[in-house]
Scaffold this motif. Structure first.
Motif, PDB file in Angstrom:
ATOM      1  N   GLU A 244       0.854  -1.176   0.000  1.00 36.02           N
ATOM      2  CA  GLU A 244       0.000   0.000   0.000  1.00 36.02           C
ATOM      3  C   GLU A 244       0.893   1.231   0.000  1.00 36.02           C
ATOM      4  OE1 GLU A 244      -4.106   1.271   2.200  1.00 36.02           O
ATOM      5  OE2 GLU A 244      -2.660   0.079   3.317  1.00 36.02           O
ATOM      6  N   GLY A 245       0.521   2.248  -0.770  1.00 37.39           N
ATOM      7  CA  GLY A 245       1.388   3.401  -0.977  1.00 37.39           C
ATOM      8  C   GLY A 245       1.253   4.548  -0.005  1.00 37.39           C
ATOM      9  N   ASP A 246       0.566   4.374   1.137  1.00 33.52           N
ATOM     10  CA  ASP A 246       0.474   5.504   2.062  1.00 33.52           C
ATOM     11  C   ASP A 246       1.788   5.675   2.827  1.00 33.52           C
ATOM     12  OD1 ASP A 246       0.260   4.482   4.977  1.00 33.52           O
ATOM     13  OD2 ASP A 246      -1.219   3.249   3.929  1.00 33.52           O
ATOM     14  N   GLU A 247       2.028   6.906   3.280  1.00 31.53           N
ATOM     15  CA  GLU A 247       3.311   7.275   3.891  1.00 31.53           C
ATOM     16  C   GLU A 247       3.680   6.417   5.095  1.00 31.53           C
ATOM     17  OE1 GLU A 247       6.875   8.961   3.943  1.00 31.53           O
ATOM     18  OE2 GLU A 247       5.367   9.401   2.433  1.00 31.53           O
ATOM     19  N   SER A 248       2.739   6.143   5.993  1.00 32.00           N
ATOM     20  CA  SER A 248       3.070   5.360   7.188  1.00 32.00           C
ATOM     21  C   SER A 248       3.440   3.920   6.829  1.00 32.00           C
ATOM     22  CB  SER A 248       1.935   5.399   8.213  1.00 32.00           C
ATOM     23  OG  SER A 248       0.780   4.792   7.686  1.00 32.00           O
ATOM     24  N   ASN A 249       2.764   3.356   5.836  1.00 29.42           N
ATOM     25  CA  ASN A 249       3.104   1.999   5.407  1.00 29.42           C
ATOM     26  C   ASN A 249       4.499   1.970   4.778  1.00 29.42           C
ATOM     27  OD1 ASN A 249       2.157  -0.811   5.188  1.00 29.42           O
ATOM     28  ND2 ASN A 249       2.328  -0.453   2.987  1.00 29.42           N
TER      29      ASN A 249
ATOM     30  N   GLU B  17       5.072  -0.571  -5.150  1.00 32.68           N
ATOM     31  CA  GLU B  17       4.128   0.328  -4.489  1.00 32.68           C
ATOM     32  C   GLU B  17       2.938   0.522  -5.414  1.00 32.68           C
ATOM     33  OE1 GLU B  17       3.625   5.022  -3.347  1.00 32.68           O
ATOM     34  OE2 GLU B  17       5.515   4.315  -4.183  1.00 32.68           O
TER      35      GLU B  17
ATOM     36  N   PRO C 272       0.002   2.866  -5.822  1.00 34.71           N
ATOM     37  CA  PRO C 272      -0.680   4.076  -5.367  1.00 34.71           C
ATOM     38  C   PRO C 272      -2.199   3.944  -5.487  1.00 34.71           C
ATOM     39  CG  PRO C 272       0.901   4.579  -7.125  1.00 34.71           C
ATOM     40  CD  PRO C 272       0.843   3.100  -6.974  1.00 34.71           C
ATOM     41  N   GLU C 273      -2.646   3.144  -6.452  1.00 37.47           N
ATOM     42  CA  GLU C 273      -4.081   2.897  -6.643  1.00 37.47           C
ATOM     43  C   GLU C 273      -4.291   1.398  -6.809  1.00 37.47           C
ATOM     44  OE1 GLU C 273      -5.387   5.057 -10.043  1.00 37.47           O
ATOM     45  OE2 GLU C 273      -4.559   6.946  -9.319  1.00 37.47           O
TER      46      GLU C 273
ATOM     47  N   SER D 243      -6.235  -1.795  -2.387  1.00 37.63           N
ATOM     48  CA  SER D 243      -7.368  -2.329  -1.611  1.00 37.63           C
ATOM     49  C   SER D 243      -8.090  -3.436  -2.365  1.00 37.63           C
ATOM     50  CB  SER D 243      -8.355  -1.213  -1.258  1.00 37.63           C
ATOM     51  OG  SER D 243      -7.734  -0.285  -0.411  1.00 37.63           O
TER      52      SER D 243
END
Length: 190
Positions: free
Chosen positions: A47-52, A91, A93-94, A97
């Motif tokens: 998943e491409g979110d910053e925390s991950n 990664e 980004p879309e 999920s």
């Protein structure tokens, strides 16, 4: 089958230990789905979110990983060498999920349970990378599973056997037509 210098359990366990949101793809996923293909690395989609991505960085440190670029690497795909072997992080980004929702939790061994991409998604990922040979192999693997289900249904006397057999054959025909439309036949001839 796995390359001897590769410890995929250690790689995915390091990602799990850091609570990385990922799905196993590539050759390891194909092997987990019953393929006899040999793989020399582990490929995971994250998943491409910053925390991950920060948690991915911590897992890379745990594995003493260093960049080991390969053709096809870009801003969303990076390959690393590590103490547990080569692996690639993709990664997304879309679409992560949706990929994860179709993935199945699979025990890879030593009690390490991870999300493994569905065969259909593995086919799509192989096509996106231009690896039509892998895509065809995976599609055949998917069709083998469908055929096995049809055979089981016949053994149980299911009356809809003919419809399911035709359905499998139509999907194989559609896949081969799609491959031919993309010039596979012409590339091999030329």
């Amino acid at each position: 089958m796995l390359d001897e210098g590769l410890d995929p359990i250690r790689i995915v366990a390091a990602l799990r230990a850091r609570d990385v949101s990922f799905v196993v793809a590539g050759g390891l996923a194909a092997a987990a789905r019953g393929s006899a293909v040999t793989t020399a690395d582990v490929e995971v989609c994250v998943e491409g979110d910053e925390s991950n991505l920060q948690r991915v960085g911590l897992a890379l440190e745990d594995l003493t990983a260093s960049p080991s670029p390969t053709p096809g690497d870009d801003e969303h795909r990076a390959t690393f060498g590590s103490s547990a072997g080569r692996f690639t992080i993709v990664e997304l980004p879309e679409g992560f999920s949706a990929l994860r929702s179709r993935a199945e939790e699979t025990d890879l061994g030593r009690g390490v349970v991870v999300h493994v991409a569905a065969v259909e998604d593995l086919v799509d990922l192989a096509r996106a990378l231009g690896d039509l040979e892998a895509a065809a192999h995976l599609a055949a693997l998917s069709e083998d599973r469908e055929t096995a289900l049809v055979i089981e249904d016949v053994a149980e006397g299911e009356p809809r056997r003919r419809e399911r057999v035709w359905s499998v054959l139509e999907r194989v025909d559609a896949f081969l037509t799609d491959l031919d439309a993309k010039g596979l036949k012409h590339r091999r001839d030329g």
